[in-house]
Design a protein around this motif. Structure first.
Motif, PDB file in Angstrom:
ATOM      1  N   SER A 178       0.795  -1.237   0.000  1.00 54.06           N
ATOM      2  CA  SER A 178       0.000   0.000   0.000  1.00 54.06           C
ATOM      3  C   SER A 178       0.832   1.294   0.000  1.00 54.06           C
ATOM      4  O   SER A 178       0.371   2.296  -0.559  1.00 54.06           O
ATOM      5  CB  SER A 178      -0.995  -0.025   1.157  1.00 54.06           C
ATOM      6  OG  SER A 178      -1.800  -1.184   1.061  1.00 54.06           O
ATOM      7  N   PHE A 256     -10.306  -1.547   6.710  1.00 59.35           N
ATOM      8  CA  PHE A 256      -8.902  -1.171   6.520  1.00 59.35           C
ATOM      9  C   PHE A 256      -8.854   0.328   6.798  1.00 59.35           C
ATOM     10  O   PHE A 256      -9.775   1.051   6.399  1.00 59.35           O
ATOM     11  CB  PHE A 256      -8.422  -1.448   5.084  1.00 59.35           C
ATOM     12  CG  PHE A 256      -8.509  -2.890   4.694  1.00 59.35           C
ATOM     13  CD1 PHE A 256      -7.594  -3.811   5.159  1.00 59.35           C
ATOM     14  CD2 PHE A 256      -9.539  -3.330   3.864  1.00 59.35           C
ATOM     15  CE1 PHE A 256      -7.686  -5.147   4.820  1.00 59.35           C
ATOM     16  CE2 PHE A 256      -9.641  -4.664   3.522  1.00 59.35           C
ATOM     17  CZ  PHE A 256      -8.717  -5.577   4.001  1.00 59.35           C
ATOM     18  N   PHE A 258      -7.277   2.607   5.439  1.00 59.03           N
ATOM     19  CA  PHE A 258      -7.056   3.451   4.256  1.00 59.03           C
ATOM     20  C   PHE A 258      -8.193   3.400   3.249  1.00 59.03           C
ATOM     21  O   PHE A 258      -8.099   3.984   2.179  1.00 59.03           O
ATOM     22  CB  PHE A 258      -5.728   3.085   3.582  1.00 59.03           C
ATOM     23  CG  PHE A 258      -5.420   1.616   3.629  1.00 59.03           C
ATOM     24  CD1 PHE A 258      -4.760   1.072   4.716  1.00 59.03           C
ATOM     25  CD2 PHE A 258      -5.805   0.777   2.592  1.00 59.03           C
ATOM     26  CE1 PHE A 258      -4.489  -0.290   4.778  1.00 59.03           C
ATOM     27  CE2 PHE A 258      -5.536  -0.576   2.650  1.00 59.03           C
ATOM     28  CZ  PHE A 258      -4.879  -1.112   3.753  1.00 59.03           C
ATOM     29  N   THR A 259      -9.255   2.636   3.527  1.00 54.06           N
ATOM     30  CA  THR A 259     -10.394   2.597   2.612  1.00 54.06           C
ATOM     31  C   THR A 259     -11.695   2.749   3.398  1.00 54.06           C
ATOM     32  O   THR A 259     -11.804   2.333   4.551  1.00 54.06           O
ATOM     33  CB  THR A 259     -10.434   1.263   1.821  1.00 54.06           C
ATOM     34  OG1 THR A 259     -10.127   0.191   2.701  1.00 54.06           O
ATOM     35  CG2 THR A 259      -9.469   1.269   0.665  1.00 54.06           C
ATOM     36  N   GLY A 291     -11.394  -1.487  -1.367  1.00 52.41           N
ATOM     37  CA  GLY A 291     -12.299  -0.456  -0.873  1.00 52.41           C
ATOM     38  C   GLY A 291     -12.113   0.843  -1.630  1.00 52.41           C
ATOM     39  O   GLY A 291     -11.277   0.947  -2.538  1.00 52.41           O
ATOM     40  N   ALA A 312      -9.043   0.974  -4.404  1.00 57.86           N
ATOM     41  CA  ALA A 312      -7.755   0.280  -4.293  1.00 57.86           C
ATOM     42  C   ALA A 312      -8.021  -1.136  -3.826  1.00 57.86           C
ATOM     43  O   ALA A 312      -9.069  -1.429  -3.253  1.00 57.86           O
ATOM     44  CB  ALA A 312      -6.864   0.997  -3.286  1.00 57.86           C
TER      45      ALA A 312
HETATM   46  N1  DAH Z   1      -2.741  -3.627   2.573  1.00 56.40           N
HETATM   47  C1  DAH Z   1      -3.719  -4.637   2.913  1.00 56.40           C
HETATM   48  C2  DAH Z   1      -3.014  -5.803   3.619  1.00 56.40           C
HETATM   49  O1  DAH Z   1      -1.843  -5.956   3.487  1.00 56.40           O
HETATM   50  C3  DAH Z   1      -4.390  -5.150   1.686  1.00 56.40           C
HETATM   51  C4  DAH Z   1      -5.290  -4.131   1.109  1.00 56.40           C
HETATM   52  C5  DAH Z   1      -6.613  -4.055   1.511  1.00 56.40           C
HETATM   53  C6  DAH Z   1      -4.837  -3.229   0.179  1.00 56.40           C
HETATM   54  C7  DAH Z   1      -7.467  -3.114   0.996  1.00 56.40           C
HETATM   55  C8  DAH Z   1      -5.685  -2.249  -0.344  1.00 56.40           C
HETATM   56  C9  DAH Z   1      -7.002  -2.234   0.081  1.00 56.40           C
HETATM   57  O2  DAH Z   1      -5.307  -1.369  -1.249  1.00 56.40           O
HETATM   58  O3  DAH Z   1      -7.833  -1.301  -0.449  1.00 56.40           O
HETATM   59  O4  DAH Z   1      -3.652  -6.562   4.291  1.00 56.40           O
END
Ligand code: DAH
Length: 360
Positions: A178, A256, A258-259, A291, A312
């Motif tokens: 991310s 999450f 960020f979403t 999300g 994303a």
């Molecule tokens: N970064 C998250 C993880 O490592 C995965 C992820 C979830 C990425 C939702 C995203 C997102 O871009 O929108 O578990």
């Protein structure tokens, strides 16, 4: 036996026994060379009386001719034997199959193959590839992704931290791909369509987890990108990746930082007979998180959430490689065992293409 016969017997015996051309040449010099034994006898002819010479001349000349002849003959025989040996050694059976050269014998690691497959599919949909470093700042890995300092979601990532530097800044091994979203939003003007494959790290190790693993991140930002677009993109991806005509997907609400809203996505599968098949059956398998990009993240990356929006997702590459190619244990992926690679690896000259087929 006179002196000439004795010399003749011993010279002819030695010539017959010579094992190679060098030994034969030594014998020739010792017999016929300037100070050779036969040459010495020839020299004695000058000091003889005519009668003596008449008697000894033919004998000594005969000796010289015999020795000379024997040397020539032996030389030919040795040359022939050497040629026969070489022909036998260099013999090739033209009916044998051609052995593969090193470039054809090498194998592509399943992770590289799956990254190629993923980037081919998204490339076809108009996405570009973005990359970022494995060693990240806390800011890009967490803070800009709306993980407030002290937020419990940080603890869930089992992060590998480096010792703080002179300014007290503590770098880390990125726990997800991310931060590449953040880097892209900071450095590019929307519209943005990127996928970001790469290595990620968490303190975890069992049959399906290794401390280093791979993720691919996707990001779309423009003025209108919505959840429906994301569903279409992910569904098209799953059909192309698992090479099936249709696939049912289930979006479950999730969280999450960020979403907002966030979802986890399951795809339909069947597990009959212990084998997973996609595009059929009534079981579900979780494959990714996704999300709508949180307004706080857009803001922290310099984008106005009243103008721009987007979606994303993040997916474990190792996990979908294991699912697609039926590999039960993740750990051997990174043990560099040539036997594992020649079994599960891919032929280097068969690159995945959408027209030619992803899987060779
Ligand atoms: N970064 C998250 C993880 O490592 C995965 C992820 C979830 C990425 C939702 C995203 C997102 O871009 O929108 O578990």
């Amino acid at each position: 036996m006179n002196e000439i016969d004795t010399l003749s017997d011993s010279l002819l015996g030695e010539i017959a026994a010579a094992q190679d051309e060098a030994a034969l040449e030594q014998l020739r010099i010792a017999a016929l060379g300037k100070s050779g034994s036969v040459s010495a006898l020839l020299k004695t002819l000058g000091a003889m009386t005519p009668d003596e010479r008449k008697e000894k001349g033919p004998l000594i000349n005969g000796l010289r001719d015999r020795v000379q002849g024997a040397i020539t003959e032996r030389k030919e025989a040795l040359g022939q034997a050497a040629l026969d040996a070489r022909l036998a050694a260099e013999r090739i059976d033209v009916s044998l199959p051609v052995r593969e050269g090193p470039e054809a014998r090498g194998r592509i690691h399943p992770i590289s193959q799956v990254i190629d497959e993923i980037t081919t599919i998204f490339g076809d949909m108009g996405f570009s590839i973005a990359e970022g470093p494995d060693v990240e700042t806390d800011d890009l890995n967490f803070t800009k992704l709306n993980f407030p300092v002290g937020h419990p979601a940080r603890e869930m990532h089992d992060t590998f931290f480096f010792a703080p530097d002179a300014n007290g800044e503590r770098k880390l091994l990125r726990t997800h791909t991310s931060p590449v979203q953040v880097r892209t939003m900071i450095s590019q003007e929307p519209p943005i369509r990127v996928v970001c494959p790469g290595r990620t790290y968490r303190m975890d190790s069992d049959q399906t987890h290794t401390p280093m693993f791979h993720q691919v991140e996707g990001l779309v930002i423009d003025k209108k990108a919505n959840f429906g677009h994301m569903k279409w993109v992910l569904e098209e991806f799953c059909k192309a990746f698992f090479e099936v005509d249709s696939v049912k997907m289930r979006f479950r609400p999730s969280f999450f930082p960020f979403t907002e809203p966030s979802a986890e996505v399951d795809i339909q599968c069947s597990r009959k007979g212990g084998e997973i098949r996609f595009g059929e059956g009534d079981d579900w398998l979780e494959i990714l998180g996704c999300g709508m990009v949180h307004p706080n993240v857009l803001r922290k990356c310099g984008l106005d959430p009243d103008v721009y929006q987007g979606f994303a997702w993040g997916m474990g590459i190792d996990r979908i490689a294991m699912l697609k190619y039926g590999m039960p244990d993740l750990r051997p992926f990174f043990e560099a065992d040539i036997r594992w690679l020649s079994h599960y690896g891919f032929r280097p000259l068969d690159l995945p293409t959408l027209t030619g087929g992803l899987t060779s």
